[in-house]
Design an enzyme around this catalytic site. Structure first.
Site, PDB file in Angstrom:
ATOM      1  N   LYS A  12      60.634  53.595  29.617  1.00  0.00           N
ATOM      2  CA  LYS A  12      61.050  52.722  30.735  1.00  0.00           C
ATOM      3  C   LYS A  12      62.500  52.262  30.548  1.00  0.00           C
ATOM      4  O   LYS A  12      63.320  52.418  31.429  1.00  0.00           O
ATOM      5  CB  LYS A  12      60.161  51.462  30.811  1.00  0.00           C
ATOM      6  N   ARG A  17      53.258  43.132  35.045  1.00  0.00           N
ATOM      7  CA  ARG A  17      52.461  43.743  33.995  1.00  0.00           C
ATOM      8  C   ARG A  17      50.991  43.373  34.121  1.00  0.00           C
ATOM      9  O   ARG A  17      50.172  43.828  33.332  1.00  0.00           O
ATOM     10  CB  ARG A  17      52.955  43.223  32.659  1.00  0.00           C
ATOM     11  N   ARG A  31      61.789  54.422  16.799  1.00  0.00           N
ATOM     12  CA  ARG A  31      62.811  53.743  17.605  1.00  0.00           C
ATOM     13  C   ARG A  31      63.681  52.812  16.748  1.00  0.00           C
ATOM     14  O   ARG A  31      63.210  52.165  15.823  1.00  0.00           O
ATOM     15  CB  ARG A  31      62.151  52.906  18.708  1.00  0.00           C
ATOM     16  N   ARG A  83      62.228  47.358  15.708  1.00  0.00           N
ATOM     17  CA  ARG A  83      61.674  46.177  16.381  1.00  0.00           C
ATOM     18  C   ARG A  83      60.404  45.720  15.677  1.00  0.00           C
ATOM     19  O   ARG A  83      59.613  46.549  15.243  1.00  0.00           O
ATOM     20  CB  ARG A  83      61.343  46.542  17.843  1.00  0.00           C
ATOM     21  N   ARG A 104      49.466  46.863  21.489  1.00  0.00           N
ATOM     22  CA  ARG A 104      50.239  46.918  22.747  1.00  0.00           C
ATOM     23  C   ARG A 104      49.655  47.966  23.683  1.00  0.00           C
ATOM     24  O   ARG A 104      49.577  47.768  24.896  1.00  0.00           O
ATOM     25  CB  ARG A 104      51.705  47.262  22.441  1.00  0.00           C
TER      26      ARG A 104
HETATM   27  P1  AP5 Z   1      62.024  53.218  25.383  1.00  0.00           P
HETATM   28  O1  AP5 Z   1      62.868  53.618  26.544  1.00  0.00           O
HETATM   29  O2  AP5 Z   1      62.547  52.143  24.509  1.00  0.00           O
HETATM   30  O3  AP5 Z   1      60.547  52.924  25.884  1.00  0.00           O
HETATM   31  P2  AP5 Z   1      59.970  51.704  26.714  1.00  0.00           P
HETATM   32  O4  AP5 Z   1      58.970  52.268  27.652  1.00  0.00           O
HETATM   33  O5  AP5 Z   1      61.085  50.895  27.314  1.00  0.00           O
HETATM   34  O6  AP5 Z   1      59.249  50.963  25.527  1.00  0.00           O
HETATM   35  P3  AP5 Z   1      59.099  49.439  25.162  1.00  0.00           P
HETATM   36  O7  AP5 Z   1      58.451  49.429  23.815  1.00  0.00           O
HETATM   37  O8  AP5 Z   1      60.400  48.709  25.277  1.00  0.00           O
HETATM   38  O9  AP5 Z   1      58.112  48.967  26.242  1.00  0.00           O
HETATM   39  P4  AP5 Z   1      57.179  47.784  26.155  1.00  0.00           P
HETATM   40  O10 AP5 Z   1      56.656  47.765  27.538  1.00  0.00           O
HETATM   41  O11 AP5 Z   1      56.181  47.800  25.078  1.00  0.00           O
HETATM   42  O12 AP5 Z   1      58.157  46.601  25.721  1.00  0.00           O
HETATM   43  P5  AP5 Z   1      58.969  45.491  26.534  1.00  0.00           P
HETATM   44  O13 AP5 Z   1      60.275  45.367  25.875  1.00  0.00           O
HETATM   45  O14 AP5 Z   1      58.892  45.695  27.990  1.00  0.00           O
HETATM   46  O15 AP5 Z   1      61.714  54.539  24.517  1.00  0.00           O
HETATM   47  C1  AP5 Z   1      61.028  54.453  23.290  1.00  0.00           C
HETATM   48  C2  AP5 Z   1      61.715  55.356  22.248  1.00  0.00           C
HETATM   49  O16 AP5 Z   1      61.559  56.716  22.619  1.00  0.00           O
HETATM   50  C3  AP5 Z   1      63.220  55.111  22.131  1.00  0.00           C
HETATM   51  O17 AP5 Z   1      63.575  55.226  20.777  1.00  0.00           O
HETATM   52  C4  AP5 Z   1      63.854  56.262  22.952  1.00  0.00           C
HETATM   53  O18 AP5 Z   1      65.108  56.645  22.439  1.00  0.00           O
HETATM   54  C5  AP5 Z   1      62.817  57.371  22.796  1.00  0.00           C
HETATM   55  N1  AP5 Z   1      62.678  58.169  24.005  1.00  0.00           N
HETATM   56  C6  AP5 Z   1      62.632  57.724  25.290  1.00  0.00           C
HETATM   57  N2  AP5 Z   1      62.444  58.744  26.141  1.00  0.00           N
HETATM   58  C7  AP5 Z   1      62.360  59.876  25.369  1.00  0.00           C
HETATM   59  C8  AP5 Z   1      62.157  61.247  25.672  1.00  0.00           C
HETATM   60  N3  AP5 Z   1      61.996  61.709  26.921  1.00  0.00           N
HETATM   61  N4  AP5 Z   1      62.102  62.119  24.651  1.00  0.00           N
HETATM   62  C9  AP5 Z   1      62.260  61.683  23.377  1.00  0.00           C
HETATM   63  N5  AP5 Z   1      62.449  60.411  23.029  1.00  0.00           N
HETATM   64  C10 AP5 Z   1      62.506  59.506  24.010  1.00  0.00           C
HETATM   65  O19 AP5 Z   1      58.060  44.209  26.213  1.00  0.00           O
HETATM   66  C11 AP5 Z   1      57.895  43.727  24.901  1.00  0.00           C
HETATM   67  C12 AP5 Z   1      56.861  42.605  24.896  1.00  0.00           C
HETATM   68  O20 AP5 Z   1      57.335  41.497  25.697  1.00  0.00           O
HETATM   69  C13 AP5 Z   1      55.484  42.948  25.493  1.00  0.00           C
HETATM   70  O21 AP5 Z   1      54.635  43.571  24.553  1.00  0.00           O
HETATM   71  C14 AP5 Z   1      54.988  41.566  25.923  1.00  0.00           C
HETATM   72  O22 AP5 Z   1      54.489  40.841  24.839  1.00  0.00           O
HETATM   73  C15 AP5 Z   1      56.254  40.874  26.407  1.00  0.00           C
HETATM   74  N6  AP5 Z   1      56.465  41.041  27.855  1.00  0.00           N
HETATM   75  C16 AP5 Z   1      57.471  41.737  28.460  1.00  0.00           C
HETATM   76  N7  AP5 Z   1      57.339  41.703  29.796  1.00  0.00           N
HETATM   77  C17 AP5 Z   1      56.241  40.964  30.058  1.00  0.00           C
HETATM   78  C18 AP5 Z   1      55.567  40.576  31.254  1.00  0.00           C
HETATM   79  N8  AP5 Z   1      56.010  40.945  32.462  1.00  0.00           N
HETATM   80  N9  AP5 Z   1      54.433  39.819  31.147  1.00  0.00           N
HETATM   81  C19 AP5 Z   1      53.981  39.423  29.933  1.00  0.00           C
HETATM   82  N10 AP5 Z   1      54.559  39.755  28.770  1.00  0.00           N
HETATM   83  C20 AP5 Z   1      55.678  40.513  28.821  1.00  0.00           C
END
Ligand code: AP5
Length: 210
Positions: free
Chosen positions: A13, A88, A123, A156, A167
């Protein structure tokens, strides 16, 4: 373009949001990045959020709805935005529905769970600007150093194997049902996650054009 990205942790994402944000010239609002920034700054919100995040759980809806509602009133969102990580839960989606904002499209990126675990385990995140890299798939030019700001790269806290499992469970229970919710509204676009970031971007742009 007012776009939401709903996909599993590690589906790409943040990576794709950064690319398509430049493509469409609109800002990305990552609720995860907002929370991590608050944790780093030691704010009240950060103190509340860190326990949920470190346990792989979601931060309560009322807090998240409030954050996003305020952020979307800022000037840079006038011509569109990308919401990465919000909504979410169904509660969050319904709250967004009740606001004046009309979402154009909801993008999901499908990636096998095995791949997700591999991506999250490798990552690296910049401790200063939050940019994301990967030990294999998106290596920085200099080992351990952010290409964008020169900050140091680290793993992270929520990318530990047991937290990744939690997660994913949280995602399947609370977030995945949103795909049905938006499909019924006729605005869901599905992109297949590919082996490379560039190939995934091509799939994402194709899905958004349809
Ligand atoms: P990356 O792009 O970082 O993936 P992502 O989908 O953004 O993963 P996140 O872990 O950031 O998502 P998340 O939803 O768990 O965390 P968030 O920060 O939103 O890619 C991952 C890795 O793969 C990278 O190293 C990248 O380089 C590599 N990669 C990407 N694409 C690739 C490809 N095609 N091929 C190869 N490699 C690739 O949320 C964190 C926490 O915050 C949540 O767990 C929750 O506790 C809280 N939170 C956030 N939003 C809310 C909400 N709305 N409500 C409640 N709690 C919330």
């Amino acid at each position: 373009m007012k776009l939401i990205i709903v996909a599993a942790p590690g589906a790409g994402k943040g990576t794709q949001a950064e690319i398509i944000s430049k493509h469409f010239g609109i800002p990305t609002i990552s609720t995860g990045a907002i929370l991590r920034h608050n944790i780093k700054e030691g704010t009240e919100l950060g103190k509340i959020a860190q326990n949920y995040i470190n346990d792989g759980k979601l931060v309560p809806d009322d807090i998240m709805i409030d954050i996003v509602r305020k952020r979307l009133t800022e000037d840079d969102c006038k011509n569109g935005f990308i919401l990465d990580g919000f909504p979410r839960t169904l509660n969050q989606a319904e709250a967004l529905d009740k606001s004046d904002i009309n979402i154009d499209k909801v993008l999901t990126i499908e990636v096998e769970e095995e791949k997700i675990v591999e991506r999250l385990s490798g990552r690296l995140e910049c401790s200063s600007c939050g940019s994301s890299f990967h030990k294999i798939y998106r290596t920085p030019k200099v080992d351990g150093v952010c290409d964008n700001c020169g900050g140091s790269l680290r793993t992270r806290k929520d990318d530990q194997p047991d937290v990744i499992r939690d997660r994913l469970e949280t995602y399947h229970k609370q977030t995945a049902p949103l795909k049905d919710f938006y499909e019924k509204k006729g605005i869901l676009c599905v992109a297949e996650g590919k082996e490379s970031i560039e190939d995934t971007t091509a799939e994402v742009l194709k899905a958004l054009e349809n």
